[in-house]
Scaffold this motif. Structure first.
Motif, PDB file in Angstrom:
ATOM      1  N   SER A 326       8.567  37.964  19.196  1.00 43.44           N
ATOM      2  CA  SER A 326       7.592  35.734  18.120  1.00 43.44           C
ATOM      3  C   SER A 326       6.343  36.228  18.128  1.00 43.44           C
ATOM      4  CB  SER A 326       8.438  35.261  18.715  1.00 43.44           C
ATOM      5  OG  SER A 326      10.166  35.441  18.407  1.00 43.44           O
ATOM      6  N   ARG A 331       5.046  34.004  16.059  1.00 39.78           N
ATOM      7  CA  ARG A 331       6.157  32.961  16.050  1.00 39.78           C
ATOM      8  C   ARG A 331       6.004  32.441  17.412  1.00 39.78           C
ATOM      9  NH1 ARG A 331       8.998  36.885  13.309  1.00 39.78           N
ATOM     10  NH2 ARG A 331       8.536  36.799  10.386  1.00 39.78           N
ATOM     11  N   ALA A 333       6.406  30.905  21.160  1.00 44.18           N
ATOM     12  CA  ALA A 333       7.360  30.014  21.221  1.00 44.18           C
ATOM     13  C   ALA A 333       7.504  29.257  22.881  1.00 44.18           C
ATOM     14  CB  ALA A 333       9.302  30.947  20.246  1.00 44.18           C
ATOM     15  N   GLN A 338      14.046  28.790  20.506  1.00 42.58           N
ATOM     16  CA  GLN A 338      13.011  28.896  19.532  1.00 42.58           C
ATOM     17  C   GLN A 338      12.223  29.594  18.815  1.00 42.58           C
ATOM     18  OE1 GLN A 338       9.366  26.655  20.931  1.00 42.58           O
ATOM     19  NE2 GLN A 338      10.092  24.775  20.521  1.00 42.58           N
ATOM     20  N   SER A 339      12.306  31.336  19.894  1.00 42.50           N
ATOM     21  CA  SER A 339      12.250  32.215  19.650  1.00 42.50           C
ATOM     22  C   SER A 339      13.050  33.052  18.931  1.00 42.50           C
ATOM     23  CB  SER A 339      11.235  33.168  20.762  1.00 42.50           C
ATOM     24  OG  SER A 339      11.142  34.410  20.816  1.00 42.50           O
ATOM     25  N   ALA A 342      13.214  32.848  15.453  1.00 42.28           N
ATOM     26  CA  ALA A 342      12.947  34.066  14.280  1.00 42.28           C
ATOM     27  C   ALA A 342      13.021  35.054  14.551  1.00 42.28           C
ATOM     28  CB  ALA A 342      10.804  33.726  15.247  1.00 42.28           C
ATOM     29  N   ARG A 345      16.157  35.124  11.710  1.00 45.43           N
ATOM     30  CA  ARG A 345      15.793  34.386  11.023  1.00 45.43           C
ATOM     31  C   ARG A 345      15.134  36.191  10.238  1.00 45.43           C
ATOM     32  NH1 ARG A 345      13.774  29.365  12.765  1.00 45.43           N
ATOM     33  NH2 ARG A 345      11.583  30.643  12.752  1.00 45.43           N
ATOM     34  N   TRP A 346      14.067  36.840  11.404  1.00 44.43           N
ATOM     35  CA  TRP A 346      13.837  37.839  10.978  1.00 44.43           C
ATOM     36  C   TRP A 346      14.933  39.249  10.643  1.00 44.43           C
ATOM     37  CZ3 TRP A 346      15.742  42.835  13.447  1.00 44.43           C
ATOM     38  CH2 TRP A 346      14.424  43.811  12.908  1.00 44.43           C
TER      39      TRP A 346
END
Length: 485
Positions: A326, A331, A333, A338-339, A342, A345-346
């Protein structure tokens, strides 16, 4: 201690448990090989049909071969690590290696360093006592026996997290803290033996060459039935108690460490003392200007780390790789959730559709959710078909008695995942070395999970439930390998 023994507690497997009368035996058809069981028969025999999601897809055509509640979202457990492996490959690269360094400022006057000694980590999840001892040896070889300045710990390559999942029992060795300085998978070895006045106990950071005692983690034996363990932090130490009634004559187990950097510093100082090197109390900070390197220790390259992670299902490795990926993706985190978001989303951008929601990178959370459809979407991507091809482990096909029952010319590869009352597997089925099918199978009894005592590592009924889930899984895999591959 062999590496497999050292990691055994991180990836323990359970034998298949019999349930009821087991899966019905397939009936041979005249002039043909034994026919596979029908899906309804498999689900009925396991009794898990209502809490199961599966999907198998032909990779050449995209055709759905079989499906059952493919969109039912369940905890994916350690199947998540397959996604984490792809994420790390994308943003860290196959040649990536972690680096742990020892540095110094100032000049050497006699055997005294007129400056600071610095231990800097990059989050290496594979750093162990042997490799740390090699760094201590570099300090000794430089002629240093005392330092006039500070002993600085640099752990800011990663956020310092107390654990992976706060809902796990305190003694779960697979749920340690995380920082930029990690050691021995952030576990300390608790050993006990009966003595004249009760028990003699110790806490150490053993390897196959060293057994340094640890001062920052301490154990007290107390008279009680439950809980078996309690944990708290006070005055820079990790304080444990254990129920006397739970101990036999002698034994030992790995316990999690919540402050990995302090643990690493403690072991570093204990190893340094064997050379006559006296170190002051450690301080956290950054690398001072002008610091020079005394020695470095590199991890294996990423491909080897991933192979190890998927084989032993090491949680801390997955979390560290996810956090580093991340950060490399821009990104960074402060929290695992949070990580992991991310990463999700990837993965969605790669698969072209939603692929579930994840609380962390290891799957050690009952709050993550993914369906069979989600994982098959990932497995159908070019990233998964190429990136996981050489690192997913082969899943042996067995019969209802647990005996090997291969289907000629077919091989099953996948990443498994297990939590209490939850189990999953996702990967590929090959024929003659060619990927033919992508599949995912998840089962989870969320009611049983909710009712399981939080302090128990393996609540009553969990082992038998897992046996049922695994036998169902095996019957489905044998069916698909025979019919569609």
């Amino acid at each position: 201690m062999k590496r497999r023994d050292f990691l055994g507690g991180l990836a323990a497997t359970l034998p298949i448990a019999a349930f009821g009368q087991g899966m019905p035996r397939p009936i041979p058809r005249a002039g043909r090989r034994i026919a596979p069981l029908e899906p309804g028969t498999i689900l009925n025999a396991s009794g898990l049909g209502a809490v199961t999601s599966y999907l198998v897809v032909d990779l050449a055509t995209g055709q759905v071969r079989e499906a059952h509640q493919p969109n039912l979202a369940l905890p994916p457990a350690s199947v998540t690590k397959a996604l984490t492996a792809l994420y790390a490959q994308r943003y860290l690269g196959a040649g990536f290696r972690f680096d742990t360094r020892v540095l110094a400022t100032g000049a050497l006057s006699g055997n005294t360093l007129q400056g600071d000694l610095v231990l800097q980590g990059s989050g290496d999840p594979l750093l162990d006592t042997n490799r740390l001892a090699a760094l201590v040896a570099e300090v000794a070889n430089a002629g240093i026996r005392r330092i006039s300045g500070r002993f600085i710990l640099v752990e800011n390559a990663l956020p310092h997290l107390q654990n992976i999942d706060p809902d796990q029992p305190p003694q779960a060795g697979y749920n340690p803290g995380i920082s930029g300085l990690n050691l021995n998978f952030n576990r300390v070895y608790f050993e006990w033996r009966r003595a004249d006045n009760g028990y003699a106990v110790s806490m150490d950071a053993r390897s196959n060459r060293f057994k340094p005692l640890v001062d920052m983690a301490r154990m007290e034996v107390v008279s009680r039935q439950t809980p078996i363990y309690t944990y708290r932090q006070a005055n820079g130490r990790e304080l444990w108690t254990v129920a006397r009634q739970a101990l036999g004559n002698a034994g030992g187990r790995w316990l999690p460490v919540r402050d990995p950097a302090l643990y690493t510093a403690d072991v570093f100082a204990a190893l340094a003392a064997t050379y006559g090197i006296a170190l002051p109390a450690p301080q956290r900070g950054g690398v001072p200007p002008g610091a020079r390197s005394l020695g470095e220790s590199f991890s294996p390259m990423l491909t080897n780390i991933l192979d190890d992670m998927l084989h032993y299902s090491t949680n801390i490795t997955a979390e560290v790789l996810g956090l580093r990926a991340s950060a490399a993706a821009g990104r960074a985190a402060a929290q695992l959730s949070q990580s992991a978001a991310a990463m999700g989303r990837w993965a969605e951008s790669v698969a072209g559709a939603p692929v579930g929601s994840y609380e962390n990178h290891s799957g050690l959370s009952g709050n993550s959710r993914a369906s069979a459809q989600d994982l098959v979407r990932i497995m159908q991507s070019n990233e998964a078909r190429t990136g996981l091809r050489s690192i997913l482990r082969e899943t042996e096909l067995v019969d209802d008695k647990g005996n090997g029952a291969p289907v000629p010319g077919r091989q099953v590869f996948g990443k498994t995942g297990t939590l209490n009352f939850a189990h999953g597997l996702s990967g590929f089925i090959e024929r003659d070395g060619q990927q033919r099918l992508a599949y995912a199978i998840f089962a989870a009894d969320m009611v049983a999970r909710a009712n399981a005592p939080s302090e128990e590592e393996r609540p009553r009924g969990a082992r038998a439930w897992l046996g049922r889930a695994r036998e169902q899984e095996q019957a489905l895999l044998r069916r698909w390998a025979m019919l569609y591959c």
